[in-house]
Write an enzyme that holds these catalytic residues in place. Structure first.
Site, PDB file in Angstrom:
ATOM      1  CG  HIS A  17     -15.276  50.706 -44.504  1.00  0.00           C
ATOM      2  ND1 HIS A  17     -14.626  50.757 -45.714  1.00  0.00           N
ATOM      3  CD2 HIS A  17     -15.298  49.396 -44.137  1.00  0.00           C
ATOM      4  CE1 HIS A  17     -14.270  49.532 -46.066  1.00  0.00           C
ATOM      5  NE2 HIS A  17     -14.669  48.688 -45.138  1.00  0.00           N
ATOM      6  CE  LYS A  41      -9.939  41.926 -47.775  1.00  0.00           C
ATOM      7  NZ  LYS A  41     -10.764  42.979 -47.154  1.00  0.00           N
ATOM      8  NE  ARG A  90     -19.962  43.383 -46.348  1.00  0.00           N
ATOM      9  CZ  ARG A  90     -18.957  43.140 -47.156  1.00  0.00           C
ATOM     10  NH1 ARG A  90     -18.721  43.946 -48.161  1.00  0.00           N
ATOM     11  NH2 ARG A  90     -18.189  42.086 -46.989  1.00  0.00           N
ATOM     12  CB  SER A 128     -12.827  47.982 -50.246  1.00  0.00           C
ATOM     13  OG  SER A 128     -13.110  48.765 -49.117  1.00  0.00           O
TER      14      SER A 128
END
Length: 158
Positions: A17, A41, A90, A128
């Site tokens: 990030h 999440k 990514r 994360s």
């Protein structure tokens, strides 16, 4: 002046990030990192804790600010008077998902333009969620997150 938003859950912020933030800060006049609430999440850190961590690790970047919001990114885009939305990708899976999100944001707000910044290959495997899992299992995350985040993660998850 071009203002960009980089929206994410950042729970916690990773060096991947941070790399996107630094690169976007070179491209745009202003960059606001927006901590958003992702209802899909379960968060480890509160929105304010995430804002504090991001503010701490970006303090040397003069054109970067951070805040948390609730609500739709498309609405935040207008409220912040942004010109562009930044998204890091990514891999192909990320890109497919982000294209859908970009399409929905533009459907909700025709002014939203999304710019994709590919992740540095050094960070392609980081997330994360994966980092939190490694900490829970006792593995090393040295170099994957800023040191302050590493210390806080270890204390929170052990």
């Amino acid at each position: 002046m071009t203002k960009a938003l980089y929206v994410g859950s950042f729970d916690p912020i990773t060096n991947g990030h941070l790399d996107i933030i630094k690169r976007a800060a070179k491209i745009f006049d202003e960059l606001t990192v927006v901590v958003a609430i992702n209802t899909n999440k379960s968060a480890l850190f509160t929105p304010q804790e995430r804002v504090n961590l991001i503010t701490q690790v970006t303090r040397d970047l003069e054109n970067v600010a951070c805040k948390s919001v609730t609500g739709l990114t498309a609405e935040t885009f207008t409220q912040e008077k942004a010109d562009v939305l930044v998204r890091g990708v990514r891999n192909g899976e990320d890109l497919n998902f982000e294209i859908q999100v970009a399409g929905m944001n533009q459907y909700l707000n025709q002014e939203v333009e999304t710019v994709f910044i590919p992740a540095n290959s050094k960070w392609e495997f980081t997330s994360s969620s994966l980092i939190k899992e490694v900490v829970k299992m006792g593995g090393s995350i040295k170099g994957l997150v800023p040191e302050t985040v590493e210390v806080l993660l270890k204390s929170r998850l052990k």
